[in-house]
Design an enzyme around this catalytic site. Sequence first.
Site, PDB file in Angstrom:
ATOM      1  NE  ARG A  72      -3.775  -2.244   2.347  1.00 37.28           N
ATOM      2  CZ  ARG A  72      -4.676  -2.505   3.287  1.00 37.28           C
ATOM      3  NH1 ARG A  72      -4.843  -1.666   4.287  1.00 37.28           N
ATOM      4  NH2 ARG A  72      -5.413  -3.596   3.224  1.00 37.28           N
ATOM      5  CD  GLU A 103      -8.289  -1.186  11.102  1.00 38.87           C
ATOM      6  OE1 GLU A 103      -8.139  -2.114  10.290  1.00 38.87           O
ATOM      7  OE2 GLU A 103      -8.182   0.016  10.805  1.00 38.87           O
ATOM      8  CB  SER A 144     -11.366  -3.507   8.898  1.00 45.46           C
ATOM      9  OG  SER A 144     -12.489  -2.695   8.676  1.00 45.46           O
ATOM     10  NE  ARG A 180      -2.117  -1.726  11.427  1.00 45.07           N
ATOM     11  CZ  ARG A 180      -2.925  -0.685  11.284  1.00 45.07           C
ATOM     12  NH1 ARG A 180      -4.047  -0.616  11.995  1.00 45.07           N
ATOM     13  NH2 ARG A 180      -2.632   0.296  10.447  1.00 45.07           N
ATOM     14  NE  ARG A 240      -1.513   4.540   9.056  1.00 42.43           N
ATOM     15  CZ  ARG A 240      -2.805   4.168   9.007  1.00 42.43           C
ATOM     16  NH1 ARG A 240      -3.295   3.695   7.882  1.00 42.43           N
ATOM     17  NH2 ARG A 240      -3.569   4.270  10.077  1.00 42.43           N
TER      18      ARG A 240
END
Length: 426
Positions: free
Chosen positions: A261, A348, A351, A390, A276
Site C-alpha cells: 500500500r 485497529e 476490519s 500489527r 503502518r
Amino acid sequence: MHDIRLIRENPEKFDAALALRGLDPMAARLAAMDEARRAFSTRLQEMQGRRNEASKLIGQAMAKGDTAQAEALKAEVAELKTAMPALEEEERQAAKLLDDILAAIPNLPADDVPHGADEADNVEVSRWGTPPAFAFPAVEHADLGPALGMDFETAAKMSGARFTFLRGQMARLNRALAQFMLDKQTSENGYTECNVPLLVRDEAMFGTGQLPKFFEDQFGTTDGRWLIPTAEVSLTNSVREMIVDDLSAPIRLTALTPCFRAEAGAAGRDTRGFIRQHQFEKVELVAICRPEDAQAEHDHMVRSAESILEALGLPYRKVLLCTGDMGFGARRTYDLEVWLPGQDSYREISSISWCGDFQARRMNARYRPEGQKGTAFVHTLNGSGLAVGRTLVAVLENYQQADGSVTVPPALLPYTGGMERLVPAA
C-alpha cells in the site's frame, strides 16, 4: 457498483442513504443521464429497424421494376449507415459517463449501521480480556523492538520510510504468528487455504473497489499490473464473471500474502514503528454467499478474527463503524481493536466488512438461486484474520518484561521451535 434501475425506482431512498455517507443527492442527475443514454439507444434501435426494413423494400421495388423507388430507398439506407456510427459513439459515451459516476459512488450503509460523521461516532459493541498491569512503565514496540531484531534503519537505507527488516528471533516470531493464524482459520474456522497472484490487472482492482477511487494508494508495475493491497482482491475475484452453480453453503477462502500500500491517504500517520507499512503480511478472509446467508456469515467472520486474538490472550474491543467511517465498498463493518500498552490505547487490527452485492456487480459474479429461473448476484464479505505485523506489535507490547525481553504466548510455542522468549541483544 449500483443498479441504475433501483435508483430510478427509489430515488428518495437512494439519496437518503447517500446523505448518511455525507454525499449530496444524486438520484435525479443519474436518472436524467440514464434517460439520455436510453434515448440514444432507442433512436439507434429505430434506425436499425428502418435500415432493415428499407433494405427489404429495395428488393421488392426492384422486383416490380420501380427503379426510382429502389434508388430512393438505397439513398435512405446509405444515409442511415452514415449516421448510425456517430449515434453509436454518442450512446457509448453516455453509457461510459454514467458507469464512471456510478463506479465512484460508495456502497449504501445497512439499516442497522449507526449514523455518524467520523470515528468519534463509532459504537463499541463489546470488550474481551483485561489490559495487563505492569510494575514498570510500558514501552512502545518501536522502542522495544530494535534490541529484539526489529531493524528500521537497515530497511530505510534500502527502501525508505515505512519498511522494516526483521532479524532472527523477531523474524521467527513473525513467521510463527502467520502460520498460527493460517492453521487456525483452515482447521477450525472452515476456510480453504489459497495461494494467490500478487499482481493483478485493472479489472480485478476495479472489481473489489480499489480502482478508480483509490488509485493513489496503490503500487503499479511497468507492465500495467498492480501489486495487491490485500489478498481480498485475488480471493474475491476468483468468482469474477462466473455463475456459481451451488452456493448452498458459503465459499470461505483464506490466504497469507504480502500486501502493498502506498498509504497516500495516510501521510503523517504512524510514521514511527511497525503499525503502518508500505509492505506487510496479512491473513485475509473472504466469503462468497447467498444474500440470505450474509448476516450469519458476517458474524462467523468476526468470530474467526476474534478467535485469533483470544487464543493469543490479547485484549481487544469490537466496534461497529458508523456511516461516515465505513470503507468505500462496505454495507456494514466491524473493527477489532487490540490493546497496545505502549500507546495506552486500542488500535485497529482487523476490519471485517459485508459488501452486499456491491462488489459482485462490479465483477459480474452470480449464482443460481434454488427453485428460481435466472441468476442473482452473490454477496461478498472480507476481513483480516489477522494483520500479521500489527499482531506482532500487540504481542511485543502486551508480553513485554521489565528487562526488555518478550514472553512468547503459549499458543505460539508449537511454531517457534522451542523459543519461549525474545531476548535483547547484548
